[in-house]
Write a protein that holds these residues in place. Structure first.
Motif, PDB file in Angstrom:
ATOM      1  N   ASN A   1       0.153  14.317 -10.355  1.00 38.21           N
ATOM      2  CA  ASN A   1      -0.491  14.602 -11.450  1.00 38.21           C
ATOM      3  C   ASN A   1       1.486  14.129 -12.119  1.00 38.21           C
ATOM      4  OD1 ASN A   1      -1.992  15.402 -13.119  1.00 38.21           O
ATOM      5  ND2 ASN A   1      -0.644  17.136 -13.554  1.00 38.21           N
TER       6      ASN A   1
ATOM      7  N   SER B   1      -4.530  13.195 -16.094  1.00 33.07           N
ATOM      8  CA  SER B   1      -4.025  14.519 -15.015  1.00 33.07           C
ATOM      9  C   SER B   1      -4.910  13.381 -14.027  1.00 33.07           C
ATOM     10  CB  SER B   1      -4.829  15.836 -15.214  1.00 33.07           C
ATOM     11  OG  SER B   1      -5.694  15.646 -15.151  1.00 33.07           O
TER      12      SER B   1
ATOM     13  N   SER C   1       1.586  15.907  -1.570  1.00 35.59           N
ATOM     14  CA  SER C   1       0.151  15.391  -2.983  1.00 35.59           C
ATOM     15  C   SER C   1       0.018  16.106  -4.235  1.00 35.59           C
ATOM     16  CB  SER C   1      -0.616  15.859  -2.547  1.00 35.59           C
ATOM     17  OG  SER C   1      -1.150  17.049  -1.725  1.00 35.59           O
ATOM     18  N   MET C   2       1.063  17.781  -4.115  1.00 35.55           N
ATOM     19  CA  MET C   2       0.963  18.059  -5.917  1.00 35.55           C
ATOM     20  C   MET C   2       1.977  17.093  -7.154  1.00 35.55           C
ATOM     21  SD  MET C   2       3.650  19.604  -3.374  1.00 35.55           S
ATOM     22  CE  MET C   2       4.618  20.542  -3.210  1.00 35.55           C
TER      23      MET C   2
ATOM     24  N   ASP D   1      -5.430  13.776  -9.211  1.00 37.05           N
ATOM     25  CA  ASP D   1      -5.449  14.469  -8.258  1.00 37.05           C
ATOM     26  C   ASP D   1      -5.198  13.146  -7.122  1.00 37.05           C
ATOM     27  OD1 ASP D   1      -5.047  16.821  -9.208  1.00 37.05           O
ATOM     28  OD2 ASP D   1      -7.610  16.856  -8.691  1.00 37.05           O
TER      29      ASP D   1
END
Ligand code: FAD
Length: 323
Positions: free
Chosen positions: A50, A170, A46-47, A172
């Motif tokens: 972005n 940006s 998931s990181m 998440d």
């Protein structure tokens, strides 16, 4: 009205592969002003959301599970189908990579959808989305318009320009929870055979050797030239069959299909099966001591000479230019 399009963000060694950004750009075209949703599948992915957003995804969904740490057709198809069921997309785009080639038909069959495989361009013409893909081993191209509700395509790496990275964007990942069950394949170990850091299928520069390289030692000057140019080393099947290099380096009909900006063919005769894997490269340079070698028929620049003299000279000259 715009479409909702899912784009698979493919990872390798914890990083997004370039083809994922190219797939987002293709997804934007398919969406025609609609929404592009990046899909990340893996253990802790998931990181990376972005970065996918910075390359144009409107939002990102992540399916995370320890059972997804390595690609398996069962695991990834369960994960991707859960996202499809949740989002009901009108478009899906994958990279035409080993993973994309394996997973896309499975998903298309589950959705009873057609699949445009290995698209090299996606354009809008008179309101319709037109895909171009090579046929007859790259000797001709066909154009396809999809009239079904769902447009599903895989895009060949290095052919579709990714969007400019926009660091002002940006976001998440939103997690999609799926219970991954009944995996019929268990990955015990991943053995990487290809040498060097640059992935052949995504390399911008490829220096490839054929039987004319004569031995595994003979690949040394090619490796040096590839290093100077920041490229990867490939091979003909002739070189692989002779045992000069590993089959993971093979380019052609039964090897990898590549489209680098620059392809330097050294000691390769230019058999039709080899051309099937590289003839769409943007610039082709051929080095061969036989002036009648077929490779010169597809080359933009031809050097008739001994590769063991020409290749080191090229490396030296390029080093001087870079100094
Ligand atoms: P060769 O044809 O032997 O050519 C070597 C060349 O090196 C010659 O042109 C020679 O002039 C030159 N040379 C020799 N010494 C020097 C020197 N010192 N300096 C400069 N030049 C020199 N092939 C592939 O590559 N990829 C595939 O995916 C593939 N799939 C195939 C699938 C099938 C079903 C079949 C039947 C064949 C397939 N082949 C494939 C094999 C293909 O037909 C050719 O046999 C193979 O590409 C030849 O490799 P080569 O050009 O390296 O060797």
């Amino acid at each position: 009205m715009g479409k909702k399009v899912l784009v698979l963000g493919e990872t390798r060694d914890g990083q997004l592969r370039n083809v994922s950004f190219e797939a987002v750009a293709a997804g934007k075209k398919v969406a025609q002003g609609g929404e592009v949703i990046g899909v990340l599948i893996g253990e802790s992915v998931s990181m990376l959301a972005n970065e996918l957003i910075q390359y144009g995804a409107d939002r990102v969904l992540a399916v995370e599970d320890a059972k997804l740490s390595q690609y398996t057709p069962d695991g990834y198809s369960q994960a991707f189908m859960a996202v499809v069921e949740q989002e009901q997309p009108e478009g899906i785009v994958f990279g035409h990579t080993a993973l994309g080639k394996d997973l896309s038909p499975k998903i298309a069959a589950k959705l009873n959808a057609g699949l445009i495989s290995d698209a090299t361009s996606v354009e809008e013409e008179d309101g319709a989305i037109v895909f171009t893909r090579p046929i007859y081993s790259g000797k001709a191209f066909e154009k396809i318009i999809v009239k079904d509700r769902l447009i599903f395509a895989t895009v060949r790496p290095n052919n579709i320009q990714s969007l400019e990275k926009d660091e002002s964007r940006s976001g998440d990942a939103t997690s999609v929870s799926v219970s991954i069950t009944d995996l019929r394949t268990v990955i015990q170990d991943v053995v990487r055979k290809a040498a060097g850091g640059v992935d052949l299928s995504e390399a911008k520069v490829i220096v490839a050797g054929g039987r004319g390289v004569k031995s595994d030692e003979g690949f040394k000057p090619l490796k040096e030239l590839a290093g100077v140019l920041g490229g990867a080393v490939g091979a003909s099947r002739g070189a692989c069959d002779a045992g000069y290099c590993d089959y993971s380096m093979q380019i052609g009909q039964t090897g990898k299909v590549v489209t680098p900006d620059l392809y330097i063919a050294c000691g390769i005769s230019g058999a039709i099966q080899h051309l099937a894997g590289m003839s769409n490269s943007k610039v082709i340079v051929a080095i061969n001591k036989d002036p009648d070698a077929n490779i010169f028929n597809v080359a933009d620049y031809g050097i008739v000479g001994d590769l063991f003299e020409v290749v080191p000279m090229l490396s030296e000259e390029i080093k001087k230019l870079k100094a």
